[in-house]
Scaffold this motif. Structure first.
Motif, PDB file in Angstrom:
ATOM      1  N   ARG A  45       1.024  -1.143   0.029  1.00 12.32           N
ATOM      2  CA  ARG A  45       0.059   0.002   0.186  1.00 12.32           C
ATOM      3  C   ARG A  45       0.857   1.345   0.234  1.00 12.32           C
ATOM      4  N   PHE A  46       1.807   1.357   0.893  1.00 14.71           N
ATOM      5  CA  PHE A  46       2.983   2.524   0.993  1.00 14.71           C
ATOM      6  C   PHE A  46       3.661   2.560  -0.434  1.00 14.71           C
ATOM      7  N   MET A  47       3.891   1.444  -1.222  1.00 14.42           N
ATOM      8  CA  MET A  47       4.686   1.801  -2.471  1.00 14.42           C
ATOM      9  C   MET A  47       3.660   2.226  -3.450  1.00 14.42           C
ATOM     10  N   GLY A  48       2.512   2.133  -3.441  1.00 14.10           N
ATOM     11  CA  GLY A  48       1.418   2.724  -4.394  1.00 14.10           C
ATOM     12  C   GLY A  48       1.033   4.022  -3.797  1.00 14.10           C
ATOM     13  N   THR A  49       1.824   4.709  -3.281  1.00 12.15           N
ATOM     14  CA  THR A  49       1.260   6.132  -2.729  1.00 12.15           C
ATOM     15  C   THR A  49       1.980   7.061  -3.494  1.00 12.15           C
ATOM     16  N   ALA A  50       1.627   8.365  -3.618  1.00  5.22           N
ATOM     17  CA  ALA A  50       2.268   9.294  -4.205  1.00  5.22           C
ATOM     18  C   ALA A  50       3.694   9.697  -3.225  1.00  5.22           C
ATOM     19  N   THR A  51       3.373   9.406  -2.017  1.00  6.46           N
ATOM     20  CA  THR A  51       4.387   9.767  -1.115  1.00  6.46           C
ATOM     21  C   THR A  51       5.707   8.955  -1.106  1.00  6.46           C
ATOM     22  N   PHE A  52       5.522   7.853  -1.563  1.00  6.02           N
ATOM     23  CA  PHE A  52       6.698   6.809  -1.930  1.00  6.02           C
ATOM     24  C   PHE A  52       7.477   7.186  -3.196  1.00  6.02           C
ATOM     25  N   LEU A  53       6.427   7.659  -4.143  1.00  4.56           N
ATOM     26  CA  LEU A  53       6.935   7.848  -5.447  1.00  4.56           C
ATOM     27  C   LEU A  53       7.810   9.338  -5.477  1.00  4.56           C
ATOM     28  N   ALA A  54       7.140  10.328  -4.536  1.00  3.33           N
ATOM     29  CA  ALA A  54       7.746  11.452  -4.529  1.00  3.33           C
ATOM     30  C   ALA A  54       9.237  11.414  -3.543  1.00  3.33           C
ATOM     31  N   GLY A  55       9.039  10.597  -2.747  1.00  2.00           N
ATOM     32  CA  GLY A  55      10.355  10.446  -1.660  1.00  2.00           C
ATOM     33  C   GLY A  55      11.526   9.419  -2.667  1.00  2.00           C
ATOM     34  N   MET A  56      11.093   8.610  -3.366  1.00  2.00           N
ATOM     35  CA  MET A  56      12.032   7.933  -4.207  1.00  2.00           C
ATOM     36  C   MET A  56      12.641   8.963  -5.276  1.00  2.00           C
ATOM     37  N   THR A  57      12.046   9.820  -5.689  1.00  2.00           N
ATOM     38  CA  THR A  57      12.414  10.753  -6.883  1.00  2.00           C
ATOM     39  C   THR A  57      13.471  11.629  -6.068  1.00  2.00           C
ATOM     40  N   VAL A  58      12.897  12.046  -4.974  1.00  3.75           N
ATOM     41  CA  VAL A  58      13.910  13.112  -4.579  1.00  3.75           C
ATOM     42  C   VAL A  58      15.209  12.228  -3.909  1.00  3.75           C
TER      43      VAL A  58
END
Length: 184
Positions: A45-58
């Motif tokens: 569930r966490f990996m499918g959130t925008a928070t994870f994607l934004a954190g990974m991008t940063v």
């Protein structure tokens, strides 16, 4: 305490009692699959959130900027970024099975929910058929029941046939003339 240990040793030596067949390094250790499954679901569930994607991008942008523009003695992953590739591959190799486990658990829950829905639907269908049969039997039963108007007409005709005095009074009563009623 001594009594318990004596019972345990007696149990182990008896032929009619099964032996414990635990193999492993430690006796009594067990792996809680339910807890691990809940962890896998929360991770997926966490990996499918925008928070994870934004954190990974940063994280990747900071990694690339530091290793390209940072001081050369502080750069730990030069241009081909082999270490970053290794980290992303490692993350993907752990994420994929966890996501699959979470999907399998969700599929199992969906299967149970669908079965419960089918059972409830079948029960509702059976209830509706029963009620339809009951309504049909009530309609058939009401067809044989005498109505209020029918009973009234039957009772009137019965009362008229049973009351002979009423007929004789009608015959004996002289009919008043309209002129007689207007003069009085």
């Amino acid at each position: 305490m001594a009594e318990q240990s004596r019972r345990d040793s007696d149990r182990q030596s008896r032929l009619d009692q099964p032996r414990d067949r635990r193999r492993g390094w430690k006796k009594g250790t067990s792996f809680d699959t339910e807890r691990f499954g809940r962890f896998a679901e929360s991770f997926a569930r966490f990996m499918g959130t925008a928070t994870f994607l934004a954190g990974m991008t940063v994280f990747i942008i900071v990694w690339l900027v530091w290793n390209v523009l940072g001081p050369e003695d502080a750069q730990w992953d030069p241009y081909p970024f082999i270490f970053l590739t290794l980290i992303l591959s490692l993350q993907a190799s752990y994420a994929a099975p966890l996501i699959l486990l979470a999907q399998n658990r969700q599929e199992a829950r969906d299967r149970v929910q669908q079965q419960q829905d089918r059972d409830a639907d079948a029960q509702s269908h059976a209830d509706m058929e029963f009620l339809a049969r009951e309504v049909a039997s009530l309609r058939l039963g009401l067809g044989e029941v005498a109505t209020r108007d029918f009973l009234r007409s039957e009772l009137r005709s019965l009362a008229e046939s049973l009351d002979p005095s009423d007929d004789s009074e009608r015959r004996e009563k002289p009919k008043k003339d309209k002129r007689d009623s207007s003069s009085s």
